[in-house]
Design an enzyme around this catalytic site. Structure first.
Site, PDB file in Angstrom:
ATOM      1  CG  ASP A  19      -0.398  -0.037   2.524  1.00 54.41           C
ATOM      2  OD1 ASP A  19       0.759  -0.467   2.667  1.00 54.41           O
ATOM      3  OD2 ASP A  19      -1.099   0.357   3.477  1.00 54.41           O
ATOM      4  CG  LEU A  21       6.548   0.060  -3.310  1.00 55.20           C
ATOM      5  CD1 LEU A  21       5.959  -0.126  -4.685  1.00 55.20           C
ATOM      6  CD2 LEU A  21       7.536   1.228  -3.316  1.00 55.20           C
ATOM      7  CG  ASP A 256      -2.681   1.378  -2.034  1.00 53.09           C
ATOM      8  OD1 ASP A 256      -3.138   1.669  -0.917  1.00 53.09           O
ATOM      9  OD2 ASP A 256      -2.432   0.213  -2.386  1.00 53.09           O
TER      10      ASP A 256
END
Length: 310
Positions: A19, A21, A256
């Site tokens: 998440d 990243l 994300d």
């Protein structure tokens, strides 16, 4: 983490994700021409897959100086399976991942000191969830120290029940409350807040974060878009609707990518409304394609289409 995307014993694509990243990658792409220095904090092994991921993150424009190397452990692994509606289910292998033991790394103290120089630190509660209890409290203490030193703390609640033992419901809520008390900006998903706290509507979510002392909150509402409120200047929340997507292929990185698009606009000085609009738009693009991180050409075309320098 290493990502496997496909069907068991069938066609399978190997890439990477996670998440925070994912958010960092989309932030880097969205802020390509903005003066935003993006540092990622984690731990990898010293294997070929770890090195391959690190190099690819650097190619995205992410500084990996604080991605520590652990010669005794490897990256975590997860597999995504999708149904016909693009909804996903996961299998995880990360009990012995290098990231789980990040705070026990011999070089983490230097990373913690370096974080004092950051303007904004973005944290996910998945990162809190995977840690050993003592390490979790260590991280919460560090975040309080950084907040007291003037670092703005941004937070995504990202509640994943399977990461928390079922008999620790009270513990989970205590941890999330401690995190809310330390953050200046909360980027949360209503479904997660409802599952954790039993909220009946987003107004309850906003009220709880306001009581915690959090300054600004964005509540992601899926296909409806999101609502936001700056408690210092707004008496009511405002809704930012999203445009309908004709075909949802994979919702893996919806939240994300929203975070990455939102933060890029927010850090460049845009209003909360503009930041929410960019987050919605980027998430709408990403869910039309497979995988947590879509091809660069797709995001480049998106930002060109909304007249952003990319």
């Amino acid at each position: 983490m290493i990502e496997l995307n496909g069907q068991p014993f069938g066609s399978m694509q190997q890439t990477y994700g996670g998440d925070t990243l994912n958010a960092a990658v989309y932030l880097a792409r969205a802020a390509k021409q903005q003066p935003v220095a993006i540092h990622y904090v984690s731990a990898l092994g010293d294997d070929a897959l770890s090195e391959g991921m690190r190099k690819r993150w650097q190619q995205e424009g992410i500084n990996t100086e604080w991605v520590l190397r652990d010669s005794t452990r490897s990256p975590g692994l997860y597999m995504i399976q999708l149904d016909e509606h693009g909804e996903r289910s996961f299998l995880y292998w990360r009990e012995q991942s290098a990231a789980k033991y990040l705070l026990q790394h011999s070089e983490f103290a230097a990373v913690a000191e370096a974080l004092r120089s950051m303007d904004v630190l973005f944290v996910s509660c998945i990162s809190l969830a995977i840690l050993e209890p003592g390490d979790r409290q260590h991280l919460l203490g560090l975040l309080q120290t950084l907040a007291d030193a003037g670092v703005e703390i941004a937070f995504d609640s990202n509640y994943r029940p399977r990461l928390w033992p079922q008999d620790q419901g009270q513990t989970v809520r205590q941890v999330y409350q401690q995190m809310a008390e330390r953050c200046d900006l909360a980027l949360v998903t209503f479904d997660d807040e409802q599952a954790l706290w039993g909220d009946s509507d987003y107004q309850q979510t906003l009220a709880r974060y306001q009581r915690s002392g959090c300054g600004k909150v964005v509540v992601k509402l899926g296909a409806e878009g999101c609502v936001y409120q700056d408690f210092a200047s707004m008496t009511q929340a405002e809704l930012v609707p999203t445009q309908a997507v004709q075909q949802v292929v994979d919702t893996t990185s919806a939240g994300d990518s929203f975070n990455g698009g939102f933060l890029a606009a927010y850090l460049s000085g845009a209003s909360l409304s503009q930041a929410c609009k960019q987050g919605n738009g980027l998430a709408g693009l990403v869910i039309q394609h497979r995988g947590a991180i879509v091809a660069k050409d797709l995001t480049r075309s998106y930002f060109n289409s909304i007249n952003k320098d990319y």
